[in-house]
Design an enzyme around this catalytic site. Sequence first.
Site, short mmCIF file in Angstrom:
data_model
loop_
_atom_site.label_atom_id
_atom_site.label_comp_id
_atom_site.label_asym_id
_atom_site.label_seq_id
_atom_site.Cartn_x
_atom_site.Cartn_y
_atom_site.Cartn_z
N CYS A 212 0.68 -1.53 0.41
CA CYS A 212 0.03 0.51 -0.24
C CYS A 212 0.63 1.64 0.23
O CYS A 212 2.09 1.45 1.02
CB CYS A 212 -1.43 0.01 0.93
SG CYS A 212 -2.09 1.42 1.20
N ASN B 212 -1.38 -9.47 -9.23
CA ASN B 212 -2.07 -9.09 -8.94
C ASN B 212 -2.58 -7.80 -9.49
O ASN B 212 -1.11 -7.30 -9.71
CB ASN B 212 -2.70 -8.87 -7.62
CG ASN B 212 -3.47 -7.46 -7.13
OD1 ASN B 212 -2.71 -6.83 -6.39
ND2 ASN B 212 -4.48 -7.26 -7.40
N GLY B 213 -2.98 -7.37 -10.36
CA GLY B 213 -2.75 -5.90 -11.29
C GLY B 213 -3.54 -6.08 -12.13
O GLY B 213 -3.03 -6.59 -12.90
N GLY B 214 -4.66 -5.26 -12.07
CA GLY B 214 -4.97 -4.64 -13.98
C GLY B 214 -6.33 -5.82 -14.38
O GLY B 214 -6.76 -6.37 -15.18
#
Length: 326
Positions: A94, A205-207
């Site tokens: 984060c 992870n991501g998109g």
Amino acid sequence: MNSDMKLSVAPMLDWTDRHCRSFHRVMSARTLLYTEMVTAPALVRGGALHLLDFDLAEAPVALQLGGSDARELAQAARMGEQAGYDEINLNLGCPSDRVQSGRFGAVLMREPELVADCLSQMRDAVSIPVTAKCRIGVDDQVPEEVLPAFLEALRGAGITHVTVHARKAWLQGLSPKENRDIPPLDYALVQAMKREFPDMHLSINGGIATLDAAEEQLAAGMDGVMIGRAAYHQPADILLDADRRIFGEESEPLEAREVVARMRPYIARHLEAGGRLHQVTRHMLGLFAGKPGARGWRRVLSEGAAGKGAGLEVLDAALEPVSIEI
């Protein structure tokens, strides 16, 4: 590691609360769900035990922790295990200012030795899996150099399961929202890490916004796929057929209308306990996304559920514009 880690819904602040997870669990029995990030200081020093509230019907659920004090994280991990969670995950990805000021999240990618100590003490404190979620790097770091060294440090701490958000995090100059979109995705690097660390369970992870894309990542060698915003905004597209397509279950997926029917008893119990309708239904607005009547469903539910005393009749009214079953 269990096979349910093949697909997960990302931890998302203000979104993946217990009501959201209960809704998602109706659609998929196998997908691993995550809490919102809970900071170790809030649990250990603040006594905010309500942040651990969840229903065992949501399982399997992972508790995501934030923090950088190893002893505090170990204590928070024990609290999570005692509360019944299936996994403890450390947030190393984060990028928000608030998170940085607390010395946790993506900023910790600059301190792999500290991270390894935290994770090692967390592992020693519990008997359930301890995992991590990180970026490919931060700021001016070179991901091709930093990521393998970081994974090596995690493996050295006994961590075998890591989810990698395939973007850098820019800690200065980009907002958390911009950090989810602007830094370019590097799927190839994450896939290369799986080849370099074959003994580790690596999720990407991501998109990733469709089950087709998730299947492509699994076919490319990844052990698991984590989906975030798409699973929240188009939950039916991601979750209704996940058990069959990702996990090989033979059962036919539910229709979206049936999901609403199965949520009624949960919502009724929530209302009887003094809860408000919108606390649950705000997570259901995207259920019919892209289908006839979706706009009416969203409008009636968003306008009516927040009203004082709103009950199940609002849910029924919201279903009326939905013209076909899916």
